[in-house]
Design a protein around this motif. Structure first.
Motif, PDB file in Angstrom:
ATOM      1  N   LYS A 125       0.832  -1.206   0.000  1.00  0.00           N
ATOM      2  CA  LYS A 125       0.000   0.000   0.000  1.00  0.00           C
ATOM      3  C   LYS A 125       0.870   1.261   0.000  1.00  0.00           C
ATOM      4  CE  LYS A 125      -3.901   2.099   2.267  1.00  0.00           C
ATOM      5  NZ  LYS A 125      -5.052   1.930   3.081  1.00  0.00           N
ATOM      6  N   GLN A 126       1.902   1.264   0.836  1.00  0.00           N
ATOM      7  CA  GLN A 126       2.796   2.429   0.892  1.00  0.00           C
ATOM      8  C   GLN A 126       3.565   2.607  -0.414  1.00  0.00           C
ATOM      9  OE1 GLN A 126       2.572   4.567   3.377  1.00  0.00           O
ATOM     10  NE2 GLN A 126       1.055   3.208   4.276  1.00  0.00           N
ATOM     11  N   TRP A 127       3.987   1.496  -1.012  1.00  0.00           N
ATOM     12  CA  TRP A 127       4.749   1.581  -2.264  1.00  0.00           C
ATOM     13  C   TRP A 127       3.841   2.075  -3.393  1.00  0.00           C
ATOM     14  CZ3 TRP A 127       9.262   2.674  -3.689  1.00  0.00           C
ATOM     15  CH2 TRP A 127       9.794   2.325  -4.916  1.00  0.00           C
ATOM     16  N   THR A 128       2.569   1.666  -3.364  1.00  0.00           N
ATOM     17  CA  THR A 128       1.605   2.158  -4.368  1.00  0.00           C
ATOM     18  C   THR A 128       1.453   3.675  -4.264  1.00  0.00           C
ATOM     19  OG1 THR A 128       0.410   0.074  -4.381  1.00  0.00           O
ATOM     20  CG2 THR A 128      -0.808   2.013  -5.145  1.00  0.00           C
ATOM     21  N   LYS A 129       1.362   4.180  -3.025  1.00  0.00           N
ATOM     22  CA  LYS A 129       1.264   5.633  -2.833  1.00  0.00           C
ATOM     23  C   LYS A 129       2.524   6.322  -3.367  1.00  0.00           C
ATOM     24  CE  LYS A 129      -1.335   5.330   1.517  1.00  0.00           C
ATOM     25  NZ  LYS A 129      -2.331   6.373   1.670  1.00  0.00           N
ATOM     26  N   ALA A 130       3.682   5.765  -3.015  1.00  0.00           N
ATOM     27  CA  ALA A 130       4.951   6.360  -3.459  1.00  0.00           C
ATOM     28  C   ALA A 130       5.016   6.366  -4.983  1.00  0.00           C
ATOM     29  CB  ALA A 130       6.129   5.579  -2.873  1.00  0.00           C
ATOM     30  N   LYS A 131       4.607   5.243  -5.592  1.00  0.00           N
ATOM     31  CA  LYS A 131       4.671   5.165  -7.068  1.00  0.00           C
ATOM     32  C   LYS A 131       3.701   6.148  -7.715  1.00  0.00           C
ATOM     33  CE  LYS A 131       4.314   0.761  -7.779  1.00  0.00           C
ATOM     34  NZ  LYS A 131       4.240  -0.572  -8.325  1.00  0.00           N
ATOM     35  N   ARG A 132       2.522   6.345  -7.105  1.00  0.00           N
ATOM     36  CA  ARG A 132       1.577   7.337  -7.638  1.00  0.00           C
ATOM     37  C   ARG A 132       2.189   8.736  -7.600  1.00  0.00           C
ATOM     38  NH1 ARG A 132      -3.249   4.825  -5.062  1.00  0.00           N
ATOM     39  NH2 ARG A 132      -2.870   6.232  -3.330  1.00  0.00           N
ATOM     40  N   ALA A 133       2.847   9.048  -6.482  1.00  0.00           N
ATOM     41  CA  ALA A 133       3.490  10.371  -6.365  1.00  0.00           C
ATOM     42  C   ALA A 133       4.587  10.514  -7.416  1.00  0.00           C
ATOM     43  CB  ALA A 133       4.060  10.552  -4.961  1.00  0.00           C
ATOM     44  N   LEU A 134       5.381   9.460  -7.586  1.00  0.00           N
ATOM     45  CA  LEU A 134       6.467   9.526  -8.570  1.00  0.00           C
ATOM     46  C   LEU A 134       5.921   9.645  -9.991  1.00  0.00           C
ATOM     47  CD1 LEU A 134       8.926   6.853  -7.102  1.00  0.00           C
ATOM     48  CD2 LEU A 134       9.180   9.341  -7.082  1.00  0.00           C
ATOM     49  N   ALA A 135       4.826   8.934 -10.270  1.00  0.00           N
ATOM     50  CA  ALA A 135       4.238   8.992 -11.615  1.00  0.00           C
ATOM     51  C   ALA A 135       3.715  10.407 -11.902  1.00  0.00           C
ATOM     52  CB  ALA A 135       3.105   7.974 -11.740  1.00  0.00           C
ATOM     53  N   LEU A 136       3.084  11.006 -10.912  1.00  0.00           N
ATOM     54  CA  LEU A 136       2.586  12.374 -11.082  1.00  0.00           C
ATOM     55  C   LEU A 136       3.744  13.335 -11.367  1.00  0.00           C
ATOM     56  CD1 LEU A 136       0.312  14.573 -10.656  1.00  0.00           C
ATOM     57  CD2 LEU A 136       1.099  14.674  -8.309  1.00  0.00           C
ATOM     58  N   LEU A 137       4.804  13.199 -10.601  1.00  0.00           N
ATOM     59  CA  LEU A 137       5.947  14.110 -10.759  1.00  0.00           C
ATOM     60  C   LEU A 137       6.708  13.823 -12.052  1.00  0.00           C
ATOM     61  CD1 LEU A 137       6.898  13.951  -7.011  1.00  0.00           C
ATOM     62  CD2 LEU A 137       6.379  16.073  -8.243  1.00  0.00           C
ATOM     63  N   GLU A 138       6.705  12.564 -12.486  1.00  0.00           N
ATOM     64  CA  GLU A 138       7.351  12.218 -13.759  1.00  0.00           C
ATOM     65  C   GLU A 138       6.590  12.868 -14.924  1.00  0.00           C
ATOM     66  OE1 GLU A 138      10.152  10.506 -14.254  1.00  0.00           O
ATOM     67  OE2 GLU A 138      10.033  10.162 -16.405  1.00  0.00           O
ATOM     68  N   ARG A 139       5.254  12.844 -14.851  1.00  0.00           N
ATOM     69  CA  ARG A 139       4.418  13.458 -15.896  1.00  0.00           C
ATOM     70  C   ARG A 139       4.519  14.969 -15.864  1.00  0.00           C
ATOM     71  NH1 ARG A 139       0.436  10.028 -14.016  1.00  0.00           N
ATOM     72  NH2 ARG A 139      -0.650  11.722 -12.923  1.00  0.00           N
ATOM     73  N   ASP A 140       4.615  15.511 -14.658  1.00  0.00           N
ATOM     74  CA  ASP A 140       4.516  16.959 -14.498  1.00  0.00           C
ATOM     75  C   ASP A 140       5.575  17.417 -13.485  1.00  0.00           C
ATOM     76  OD1 ASP A 140       3.591  19.521 -14.604  1.00  0.00           O
ATOM     77  OD2 ASP A 140       1.863  19.173 -13.282  1.00  0.00           O
ATOM     78  N   PRO A 141       6.847  17.386 -13.910  1.00  0.00           N
ATOM     79  CA  PRO A 141       7.913  17.705 -12.947  1.00  0.00           C
ATOM     80  C   PRO A 141       7.844  19.167 -12.524  1.00  0.00           C
ATOM     81  CG  PRO A 141       8.811  17.465 -15.158  1.00  0.00           C
ATOM     82  CD  PRO A 141       7.372  17.074 -15.254  1.00  0.00           C
ATOM     83  N   PRO A 142       8.205  19.457 -11.282  1.00  0.00           N
ATOM     84  CA  PRO A 142       8.141  20.840 -10.809  1.00  0.00           C
ATOM     85  C   PRO A 142       9.088  21.727 -11.601  1.00  0.00           C
ATOM     86  CG  PRO A 142       8.905  19.338  -9.064  1.00  0.00           C
ATOM     87  CD  PRO A 142       8.682  18.515 -10.264  1.00  0.00           C
ATOM     88  N   ALA A 143       8.592  22.892 -11.994  1.00  0.00           N
ATOM     89  CA  ALA A 143       9.441  23.838 -12.738  1.00  0.00           C
ATOM     90  C   ALA A 143      10.289  24.611 -11.731  1.00  0.00           C
ATOM     91  CB  ALA A 143       8.557  24.793 -13.516  1.00  0.00           C
ATOM     92  N   PHE A 144      11.552  24.818 -12.077  1.00  0.00           N
ATOM     93  CA  PHE A 144      12.401  25.636 -11.212  1.00  0.00           C
ATOM     94  C   PHE A 144      12.065  27.104 -11.420  1.00  0.00           C
ATOM     95  CE2 PHE A 144      15.116  21.836 -11.665  1.00  0.00           C
ATOM     96  CZ  PHE A 144      15.315  21.569 -10.316  1.00  0.00           C
ATOM     97  N   GLY A 145      12.037  27.855 -10.316  1.00  0.00           N
ATOM     98  CA  GLY A 145      11.901  29.294 -10.424  1.00  0.00           C
ATOM     99  C   GLY A 145      13.285  29.924 -10.468  1.00  0.00           C
ATOM    100  N   GLU A 146      13.320  31.217 -10.268  1.00  0.00           N
ATOM    101  CA  GLU A 146      14.623  31.900 -10.275  1.00  0.00           C
ATOM    102  C   GLU A 146      15.470  31.477  -9.084  1.00  0.00           C
ATOM    103  OE1 GLU A 146      14.240  36.144 -10.632  1.00  0.00           O
ATOM    104  OE2 GLU A 146      13.210  35.904 -12.555  1.00  0.00           O
ATOM    105  N   THR A 147      14.808  31.152  -7.992  1.00  0.00           N
ATOM    106  CA  THR A 147      15.530  30.677  -6.806  1.00  0.00           C
ATOM    107  C   THR A 147      14.950  29.320  -6.405  1.00  0.00           C
ATOM    108  OG1 THR A 147      13.961  31.805  -5.368  1.00  0.00           O
ATOM    109  CG2 THR A 147      15.960  33.023  -5.941  1.00  0.00           C
ATOM    110  N   LEU A 148      15.726  28.572  -5.624  1.00  0.00           N
ATOM    111  CA  LEU A 148      15.224  27.296  -5.110  1.00  0.00           C
ATOM    112  C   LEU A 148      14.283  27.566  -3.932  1.00  0.00           C
ATOM    113  CD1 LEU A 148      18.514  25.199  -5.234  1.00  0.00           C
ATOM    114  CD2 LEU A 148      16.548  25.045  -6.785  1.00  0.00           C
ATOM    115  N   THR A 149      13.411  26.604  -3.668  1.00  0.00           N
ATOM    116  CA  THR A 149      12.427  26.769  -2.593  1.00  0.00           C
ATOM    117  C   THR A 149      12.450  25.549  -1.662  1.00  0.00           C
ATOM    118  OG1 THR A 149      10.639  25.597  -3.703  1.00  0.00           O
ATOM    119  CG2 THR A 149      10.887  27.963  -4.221  1.00  0.00           C
ATOM    120  N   ALA A 150      11.752  25.697  -0.538  1.00  0.00           N
ATOM    121  CA  ALA A 150      11.601  24.572   0.395  1.00  0.00           C
ATOM    122  C   ALA A 150      10.983  23.365  -0.310  1.00  0.00           C
ATOM    123  CB  ALA A 150      10.739  24.996   1.577  1.00  0.00           C
TER     124      ALA A 150
END
Ligand SMILES: N[C@@H](CCC(=O)N[C@@H](CS)C(=O)NCC(=O)O)C(=O)O
Length: 198
Positions: A125-150
């Motif tokens: 169950k935990q690995w399924t959650k982790a994989k869902r999060a990774l799949a979302l981020l793989e499809r839509d990786p966070p864009a870097f701004g001018e500075t790094l953030t938390a």
């Protein structure tokens, strides 16, 4: 200030990196949470790391509260002021930390239970959650701004934890995330020094 932390802990790595980026120095004390040392449990009843001890002795936890504190004393180096960018940062930090929560839950299941009591259904169950999060981020990786953030530090720390504890189980399916980490390292050369390590 003193940070109670460990080298492998993803939340500790997040805070180590954020402090360096914000230009805030601290003394690091490595603690073994399983031993519940007095310095930890007397300051944080939850016995969790990271816990930051301020110069006047007050403890700050958890890692989000620490990052928020570092942001305030650095004049806003970790969280954007713009409402839209701040919202994205908060959600990315929550996703990075939540991914780490799932990965830690798996590790603790193996570490704290006798082999015949390990509950595979819980791990799956935990690995399924982790994989869902990774799949979302793989499809839509966070864009870097001018500075790094938390948010960037939380996500990088979770990826760093995956690299040390789940090696070979996720990299092949997530080339975009590995590319994101390379781009992060270019923006944050102290990665190799501060990342989660065994
Ligand atoms: N939400 C907390 C999570 C902290 C956490 O779970 N840290 C782990 C180490 S990576 C820990 O202290 N585990 C010991 C325990 O739960 O007893 C944060 O963001 O600081």
């Amino acid at each position: 200030m003193k940070l109670l932390q460990s080298s492998a802990s993803p939340y500790s790595a997040k805070v180590r990196m954020a402090a360096r980026y914000a230009g805030i120095a601290f003394e690091a004390e490595t603690v073994v949470t399983a031993d519940s040392p007095a310095v930890l449990v007397d300051n944080n009843p939850l016995g969790k790391i990271p816990t930051l001890l301020l110069d006047d002795g007050r403890p700050v936890y958890d890692s989000v509260a620490i990052n928020r504190h570092l942001d305030r004393i650095s004049g806003g180096k970790l969280y954007p002021k713009d409402a839209e960018a701040a919202l994205k940062t908060d959600v990315l930090e929550a996703l990075g930390d939540g991914l780490a929560d799932c990965l830690l839950a798996i590790q603790y299941e193996y570490r704290t239970r006798p082999a015949d009591k390990v509950h595979q259904g819980w791990i799956d169950k935990q690995w399924t959650k982790a994989k869902r999060a990774l799949a979302l981020l793989e499809r839509d990786p966070p864009a870097f701004g001018e500075t790094l953030t938390a948010g960037d530090f939380a996500f990088a720390a979770a990826l760093g934890y995956l690299l040390i504890r789940f090696e070979g189980q996720w990299e092949a399916d997530h080339p975009t995330l590995l590319g994101w980490l390379d781009a992060f390292k270019e923006r944050f050369p102290a990665w190799d020094e501060l990342k989660p390590r065994t």
